[in-house]
Design a protein around this motif. Structure first.
Motif, mmCIF file in Angstrom:
data_model
loop_
_atom_site.group_PDB
_atom_site.id
_atom_site.type_symbol
_atom_site.label_atom_id
_atom_site.label_comp_id
_atom_site.label_asym_id
_atom_site.label_seq_id
_atom_site.Cartn_x
_atom_site.Cartn_y
_atom_site.Cartn_z
ATOM 1 N N THR A 47 0.439 -0.835 -0.022
ATOM 2 C CA THR A 47 -0.150 -0.367 0.332
ATOM 3 C C THR A 47 1.051 0.772 0.245
ATOM 4 O OG1 THR A 47 -1.610 -1.261 1.192
ATOM 5 C CG2 THR A 47 -1.570 1.401 1.252
ATOM 6 N N ALA A 48 2.172 1.293 1.084
ATOM 7 C CA ALA A 48 2.934 2.157 0.431
ATOM 8 C C ALA A 48 3.674 2.688 -0.468
ATOM 9 C CB ALA A 48 3.800 2.566 2.339
ATOM 10 N N GLU A 49 3.744 1.960 -1.210
ATOM 11 C CA GLU A 49 4.876 1.827 -2.629
ATOM 12 C C GLU A 49 3.785 2.177 -3.691
ATOM 13 O OE1 GLU A 49 6.396 -2.842 -3.198
ATOM 14 O OE2 GLU A 49 6.579 -2.418 -0.989
ATOM 15 N N ARG A 54 1.365 7.103 -6.481
ATOM 16 C CA ARG A 54 0.081 8.360 -7.190
ATOM 17 C C ARG A 54 1.200 9.591 -6.470
ATOM 18 N NH1 ARG A 54 -1.992 6.102 -9.728
ATOM 19 N NH2 ARG A 54 -2.946 4.120 -10.330
ATOM 20 N N THR A 55 1.608 9.519 -5.322
ATOM 21 C CA THR A 55 1.945 10.625 -4.440
ATOM 22 C C THR A 55 3.140 11.566 -4.897
ATOM 23 O OG1 THR A 55 2.658 9.972 -2.652
ATOM 24 C CG2 THR A 55 0.067 10.433 -3.004
ATOM 25 N N GLY A 56 4.378 10.134 -5.248
ATOM 26 C CA GLY A 56 5.998 10.855 -5.160
ATOM 27 C C GLY A 56 6.830 9.919 -6.407
ATOM 28 N N ALA A 57 6.918 8.754 -5.815
ATOM 29 C CA ALA A 57 7.688 8.852 -7.201
ATOM 30 C C ALA A 57 7.770 6.585 -7.001
ATOM 31 C CB ALA A 57 9.399 9.086 -7.930
ATOM 32 N N GLY A 58 8.028 6.137 -7.456
ATOM 33 C CA GLY A 58 8.369 4.592 -7.244
ATOM 34 C C GLY A 58 9.663 4.178 -8.250
ATOM 35 N N LEU A 59 9.811 3.239 -7.857
ATOM 36 C CA LEU A 59 11.494 2.443 -8.718
ATOM 37 C C LEU A 59 10.531 1.289 -8.899
ATOM 38 C CD1 LEU A 59 13.509 3.685 -9.933
ATOM 39 C CD2 LEU A 59 14.800 2.684 -8.015
ATOM 40 N N PRO A 163 4.052 11.473 -9.789
ATOM 41 C CA PRO A 163 4.462 13.071 -10.432
ATOM 42 C C PRO A 163 5.418 13.081 -10.706
ATOM 43 C CG PRO A 163 3.350 12.190 -8.428
ATOM 44 C CD PRO A 163 3.095 10.691 -9.207
ATOM 45 N N ARG A 164 6.825 13.373 -9.352
ATOM 46 C CA ARG A 164 8.120 14.067 -9.561
ATOM 47 C C ARG A 164 8.802 13.135 -10.349
ATOM 48 N NH1 ARG A 164 10.463 13.220 -4.441
ATOM 49 N NH2 ARG A 164 11.642 14.615 -5.086
ATOM 50 N N ALA A 165 8.762 11.712 -10.659
ATOM 51 C CA ALA A 165 9.522 11.305 -12.066
ATOM 52 C C ALA A 165 10.450 12.382 -12.577
ATOM 53 C CB ALA A 165 8.448 9.881 -12.806
ATOM 54 N N GLN A 166 9.624 13.273 -13.343
ATOM 55 C CA GLN A 166 11.074 14.060 -14.374
ATOM 56 C C GLN A 166 11.302 14.905 -13.943
ATOM 57 O OE1 GLN A 166 8.424 16.161 -17.610
ATOM 58 N NE2 GLN A 166 9.760 18.376 -17.246
ATOM 59 N N GLU A 167 11.169 15.648 -12.480
ATOM 60 C CA GLU A 167 11.363 16.384 -11.396
ATOM 61 C C GLU A 167 13.163 15.164 -10.748
ATOM 62 O OE1 GLU A 167 12.013 17.507 -6.978
ATOM 63 O OE2 GLU A 167 9.895 17.112 -7.768
ATOM 64 N N VAL A 227 17.980 9.144 -4.085
ATOM 65 C CA VAL A 227 16.532 9.933 -3.700
ATOM 66 C C VAL A 227 15.791 10.242 -3.055
ATOM 67 C CG1 VAL A 227 15.647 11.939 -5.157
ATOM 68 C CG2 VAL A 227 17.394 10.941 -6.684
ATOM 69 N N ASP A 228 15.570 11.311 -1.850
ATOM 70 C CA ASP A 228 14.244 11.277 -1.157
ATOM 71 C C ASP A 228 13.324 11.206 -1.449
ATOM 72 O OD1 ASP A 228 13.718 11.361 2.133
ATOM 73 O OD2 ASP A 228 13.285 13.620 1.278
ATOM 74 N N GLY A 229 13.059 9.953 -1.244
ATOM 75 C CA GLY A 229 11.511 9.540 -1.704
ATOM 76 C C GLY A 229 10.748 8.552 -2.388
ATOM 77 N N VAL A 230 11.816 8.395 -3.487
ATOM 78 C CA VAL A 230 11.973 6.908 -4.780
ATOM 79 C C VAL A 230 12.033 6.530 -3.213
ATOM 80 C CG1 VAL A 230 12.448 6.125 -6.389
ATOM 81 C CG2 VAL A 230 13.039 9.006 -5.768
ATOM 82 N N VAL A 231 10.722 5.512 -3.792
ATOM 83 C CA VAL A 231 10.245 4.242 -3.493
ATOM 84 C C VAL A 231 10.615 2.962 -3.816
ATOM 85 C CG1 VAL A 231 8.268 2.707 -1.676
ATOM 86 C CG2 VAL A 231 8.267 5.179 -1.435
ATOM 87 N N PRO A 232 10.880 2.356 -3.779
ATOM 88 C CA PRO A 232 11.050 0.747 -4.303
ATOM 89 C C PRO A 232 9.811 0.376 -4.523
ATOM 90 C CG PRO A 232 13.447 1.025 -3.189
ATOM 91 C CD PRO A 232 12.290 1.830 -2.771
ATOM 92 N N ALA A 233 9.700 -0.461 -5.615
ATOM 93 C CA ALA A 233 7.775 -0.992 -5.633
ATOM 94 C C ALA A 233 7.649 -2.265 -6.067
ATOM 95 C CB ALA A 233 6.741 -0.035 -6.470
ATOM 96 N N GLY A 234 6.579 -3.109 -6.248
ATOM 97 C CA GLY A 234 6.790 -4.240 -6.786
ATOM 98 C C GLY A 234 5.819 -4.450 -7.380
#
Length: 372
Positions: A47-49, A54-59, A163-167, A227-234
């Motif tokens: 859920t956090a991933e 949706r709100t920042g960036a997932g990897l 939404p933060r992917a480009q930045e 990068v701060d805020g980038v979350v690995p996602a599965g």
């Protein structure tokens, strides 16, 4: 008609490992066998991933996907013959969603095709279907001046979505990301590694997919993940993200028994393109015939989630469809599903049989979620 190719993957002692396998282990990922690869299902909280994307960036590690190159003076014509789309007019640097079908019109895989140069194309296939896509392309390209080259083992694919992917990505490349439109690709260094950089994804958010040499995968992933805020996602988060976005999954909404028209994706079939293509006659007949079922979205009124294979029933308990994908939606806060309904079924008074209990659902238009 000639038979459709049969997968010819060599027998393996176990699932393959992506170039990022050891990093996933260090991060504590729950690794599962998915399409013949050990892949991260989740790291800590799916859920956090999901919410991070949706709100920042997932990897995401997508290195299980297939990269098949088609090149030569008639590569475009070969793809026009092999696939349902009209690919040869595409401009260099563009991408297109398309499908490869059997002679009877059933979907063998859904694909993204990128035009990298005048005579070079990249076909990205789902991991479980790489063999059948490769062998189909080889067989269908025989009459053309085109070479099919499966380079899947040489590449890693890393997706940065949200939404933060480009930045975030802008800090690791000099490429003009702001000018890269959706469904476009170009070559550019990323974190010091040569890469193919595409503005594509499978989450319903803005984002990028980065194709790099397998040997460069760890360095690129490590740089982005720092990068701060980038979350690995599965895979779990990837599945709920694509479900909310109403994106089909091969093996769920799409398979060899389903035509693009049944899946509501008839728009990708270009019956009016020049020349013949494999499956054209069957698809023309399918277009002219009302489908026996239709793909819809369902939102549960209760808390129990419909799951793949659960029956959809009418108010009197009669079966009228089947769920293809379902899960609790972190964004909507309610269980959602995609399902095929019989053509004669109405859209009111329906329920899903969840282990013997009829759970009321509402039929809604897809997608469930669309970014602003």
């Amino acid at each position: 008609m000639p038979a459709d190719p049969v997968p010819t993957e060599p027998v393996s002692a176990g699932p393959k490992k992506t170039p990022l396998h050891e990093l996933h282990r260090e991060l504590g990922a729950n690794l599962v066998d998915f399409a013949g690869y050990l892949m991260p299902l989740r790291y800590k909280s799916e859920t956090a991933e999901h919410q991070a994307v949706r709100t920042g960036a997932g990897l995401f590690d997508l290195s299980h996907m297939g990269e098949i190159f088609v090149s030569g003076p008639e590569a475009g014509a070969a793809l026009d013959h092999a696939l349902v789309g009209n690919l040869s007019p595409m401009a260099v640097g563009k991408a297109r969603y398309t499908m490869i079908v059997a002679h009877d019109g059933g979907v063998l895989d859904d694909l993204i095709v990128y035009r990298l140069a005048d005579e070079t194309w990249l076909v990205v296939a789902n991991a479980a279907n790489v063999a059948v896509v490769r062998e189909s392309l080889v067989e269908r390209a025989q009459e053309f001046q085109a070479v099919v080259d499966d380079r899947s083992d040489s590449y890693a694919l890393i997706a940065l979505q949200g939404p933060r992917a480009q930045e975030i990505l802008a800090g690791f490349t000099d490429a003009p990301l702001a000018g890269l439109k959706y469904y476009a690709i170009f070559a550019a260094p990323v974190a010091g590694a040569d890469a193919l950089l595409a503005r594509t994804g499978y989450t319903g958010e803005d984002g990028f997919e980065v194709f790099v040499d397998a040997a460069d995968a760890v360095a690129v992933w490590t740089a982005l993940a720092a990068v701060d805020g980038v979350v690995p996602a599965g895979l779990s988060a990837r599945d709920t993200l694509r479900l909310e976005a109403g994106m089909p999954l091969y093996g769920n909404e799409l398979d060899a028994e389903t035509t693009p028209y049944e899946a509501g994706l008839g728009r990708v079939v270009k019956l009016d393109k020049p020349g013949d293509f494999v499956g054209r006659a069957a698809l023309a007949a399918a277009e002219a015939t009302p489908p026996g079922r239709r793909l819809v979205g369902l939102v549960a009124r209760g808390r129990r989630a419909p799951r793949k294979g659960y029956p959809v029933v009418t108010s009197d308990g009669s079966p009228c469809g089947v769920v293809t994908s379902g899960a609790p939606s972190p964004t909507l806060g309610r269980p959602i599903a995609m399902a095929y309904l019989d053509s004669g079924a109405g859209e009111t008074g329906l329920a899903v049989d969840v282990r013997g209990r009829h759970e009321p659902v509402d039929v809604v238009a897809l997608p469930f979620y669309k970014r602003s």
